[in-house]
Design a protein around this motif. Structure first.
Motif, PDB file in Angstrom:
ATOM      1  N   VAL A 149       0.838  -1.199   0.000  1.00 13.10           N
ATOM      2  CA  VAL A 149       0.000   0.000   0.000  1.00 13.10           C
ATOM      3  C   VAL A 149       0.875   1.251   0.000  1.00 13.10           C
ATOM      4  O   VAL A 149       0.635   2.209  -0.756  1.00 13.10           O
ATOM      5  N   GLU A 150       1.902   1.245   0.833  1.00 13.24           N
ATOM      6  CA  GLU A 150       2.813   2.392   0.903  1.00 13.24           C
ATOM      7  C   GLU A 150       3.554   2.609  -0.412  1.00 13.24           C
ATOM      8  O   GLU A 150       3.883   3.748  -0.773  1.00 13.24           O
TER       9      GLU A 150
ATOM     10  N   ASN B 290      -9.853  -3.152   6.756  1.00 13.93           N
ATOM     11  CA  ASN B 290     -11.077  -2.355   6.690  1.00 13.93           C
ATOM     12  C   ASN B 290     -10.900  -1.103   5.843  1.00 13.93           C
ATOM     13  O   ASN B 290     -11.865  -0.595   5.261  1.00 13.93           O
ATOM     14  N   GLY B 291      -9.673  -0.625   5.750  1.00 14.40           N
ATOM     15  CA  GLY B 291      -9.403   0.595   5.009  1.00 14.40           C
ATOM     16  C   GLY B 291      -9.098   0.382   3.538  1.00 14.40           C
ATOM     17  O   GLY B 291      -8.892   1.357   2.805  1.00 14.40           O
ATOM     18  N   LEU B 292      -9.077  -0.867   3.081  1.00 10.67           N
ATOM     19  CA  LEU B 292      -8.773  -1.164   1.686  1.00 10.67           C
ATOM     20  C   LEU B 292     -10.057  -1.454   0.930  1.00 10.67           C
ATOM     21  O   LEU B 292     -10.929  -2.170   1.418  1.00 10.67           O
TER      22      LEU B 292
ATOM     23  N   GLY C  20     -14.328  -9.122   7.573  1.00 10.65           N
ATOM     24  CA  GLY C  20     -14.249  -8.284   6.393  1.00 10.65           C
ATOM     25  C   GLY C  20     -13.918  -8.976   5.101  1.00 10.65           C
ATOM     26  O   GLY C  20     -13.902  -8.336   4.042  1.00 10.65           O
ATOM     27  N   ALA C  21     -13.607 -10.265   5.127  1.00  7.13           N
ATOM     28  CA  ALA C  21     -13.258 -10.964   3.889  1.00  7.13           C
ATOM     29  C   ALA C  21     -14.449 -10.998   2.941  1.00  7.13           C
ATOM     30  O   ALA C  21     -15.591 -11.209   3.361  1.00  7.13           O
ATOM     31  N   ASP C  22     -14.172 -10.786   1.658  1.00  8.89           N
ATOM     32  CA  ASP C  22     -15.209 -10.892   0.634  1.00  8.89           C
ATOM     33  C   ASP C  22     -15.369 -12.326   0.144  1.00  8.89           C
ATOM     34  O   ASP C  22     -16.448 -12.719  -0.294  1.00  8.89           O
TER      35      ASP C  22
ATOM     36  N   ARG D 142     -16.591  -4.545   7.736  1.00 10.59           N
ATOM     37  CA  ARG D 142     -16.146  -3.935   6.481  1.00 10.59           C
ATOM     38  C   ARG D 142     -17.259  -4.115   5.447  1.00 10.59           C
ATOM     39  O   ARG D 142     -17.837  -5.201   5.346  1.00 10.59           O
ATOM     40  N   PRO D 143     -17.553  -3.111   4.648  1.00 10.56           N
ATOM     41  CA  PRO D 143     -18.560  -3.297   3.601  1.00 10.56           C
ATOM     42  C   PRO D 143     -18.099  -4.348   2.607  1.00 10.56           C
ATOM     43  O   PRO D 143     -16.906  -4.562   2.411  1.00 10.56           O
ATOM     44  N   TRP D 144     -19.052  -5.003   1.968  1.00 11.95           N
ATOM     45  CA  TRP D 144     -18.686  -5.925   0.876  1.00 11.95           C
ATOM     46  C   TRP D 144     -18.024  -5.108  -0.228  1.00 11.95           C
ATOM     47  O   TRP D 144     -18.564  -4.096  -0.686  1.00 11.95           O
TER      48      TRP D 144
END
Length: 337
Positions: free
Chosen positions: A211-212, A271-273, A301-303, A333-335
């Motif tokens: 990410v960085e 959660n932020g991705l 949070g896993a899809d 986390r949202p889908w």
């Protein structure tokens, strides 16, 4: 004498038919009983039978539709993650003949699973399954074969992979060794083939480094499981990148027994991705009951969840996954797929 032979033949035919009917009845009873025991708190068995017949929920990574639970390829490939048991991988390989793999994949498709994630070396048996058996299961390749990631990517795409990603172990070692840029180059190479392209990791530090660095994969493949099972590495002995070794020699140290050393932190960061997330090792390689591991991963949070399954585990796992997804799921986390 002829009449006696005819009577004997009819008796055998009736006995076989009765036995077959009994077997079907037992199977039906066993499956109903299994369903009846799966949901905590009881309830009518017929409702659970209906949930097992429902379509397995799906999500999408770009244009690829994927069942929210799908098969992992480690068991077929023989990478069994068996802690300090030295015979298990050989046993797994011996069990999974081509015919057994075909049976397993066909059952998976029958139960609504449409994808398997595995190593490029699975291409031979998968192509046999597609070409000789008319199978349709999709293949996500970890590209961990050959002298380089690019070689693994090329082999995977040429063999029919529907999506590709940099395998978690390779990614972890690249970041650990200060070679993050090589993973970025591999990601750009993957994109040339027009299939969904992802990045994997066991260690959260690897995801953070990507990410960085500004990498934008189509999907993430990251481990997630609770850390409260008996063989989990002791908290004081958990170290960055320990999932890729070297293994410790003392009891309580990492020894092929843990793949997400900081689950709470992983959940918070992921959660932020916004990209779809495939969680793997959700059962800590067999240390957790699917009822617990599935719920933890989806609520975390896993899809999608990638689950290594023998043929005799498929039906139960699909039923449990369907019940988990249709139940009171409190996601953090949202889908995203």
């Amino acid at each position: 004498m002829a009449d006696k032979q005819v009577d004997r033949r009819r008796f055998i035919q009736k006995s076989v038919a009765a036995s077959a009917g009994m077997a079907l009845g037992l199977r039906s009873f066993e499956e109903q009983n299994l369903r009846a025991q799966m949901a905590e708190g009881g309830g009518p068995a017929r409702n659970r039978a209906q949930s097992s017949a429902a379509p397995t929920p799906t999500g999408k990574i770009k244009d690829l539709t994927i069942s929210r639970m799908f098969c992992g390829g480690n068991l077929i490939g023989g990478w069994a993650h068996s802690r300090d048991l030295i015979y298990v991988s050989s046993l797994v390989k011996a069990y999974h003949s081509d015919e057994k793999v075909f049976e397993t994949l066909a059952l998976a498709e029958e139960m609504g699973i449409n994808t398997i994630l595995g190593n490029p070396s699975a291409d031979r048996v998968l192509n046999r399954y597609w070409n000789e058996r008319g199978g349709h299961i999709q293949f996500i390749s970890d590209c961990a074969a050959g002298a380089s990631i690019k070689e693994g990517v090329k082999r995977s795409v040429d063999s029919g992979a529907h999506a590709v990603y940099v395998q978690g172990g390779l990614a972890d070692m690249a970041v650990r060794d200060g070679k993050t840029d090589l993973v970025g180059e591999a990601l750009e190479y993957m994109r040339q083939f027009g299939v969904p392209s992802g990045l994997g990791a066991h260690d959260l530090e690897t995801i953070k480094a990507f990410v960085e660095a500004g990498f934008k994969p189509d999907f993430w493949v990251k481990t997630l499981h609770p850390d409260n099972y008996w063989s989990a590495t002791a908290q004081e002995n958990r170290k960055p990148f320990d999932a890729v070794g070297p293994y410790g020699q003392k009891h309580g140290e990492h020894h092929d027994n843990m793949w997400c050393r900081n689950p709470a932190e992983t959940i918070a960061y992921m959660n932020g991705l916004k990209e779809p997330w495939i969680a793997f090792k959700v059962l800590a390689a067999g240390a957790l009951h699917p009822r617990d591991g599935f719920k933890f991963a989806f609520e975390g949070g896993a899809d999608f969840i990638c689950v290594g399954m023998f043929d005799f585990q498929l039906r139960e796992n699909v039923i449990l996954a369907q019940q988990t997804l249709s139940g009171d799921l409190r996601r953090s986390r949202p889908w995203c797929a």
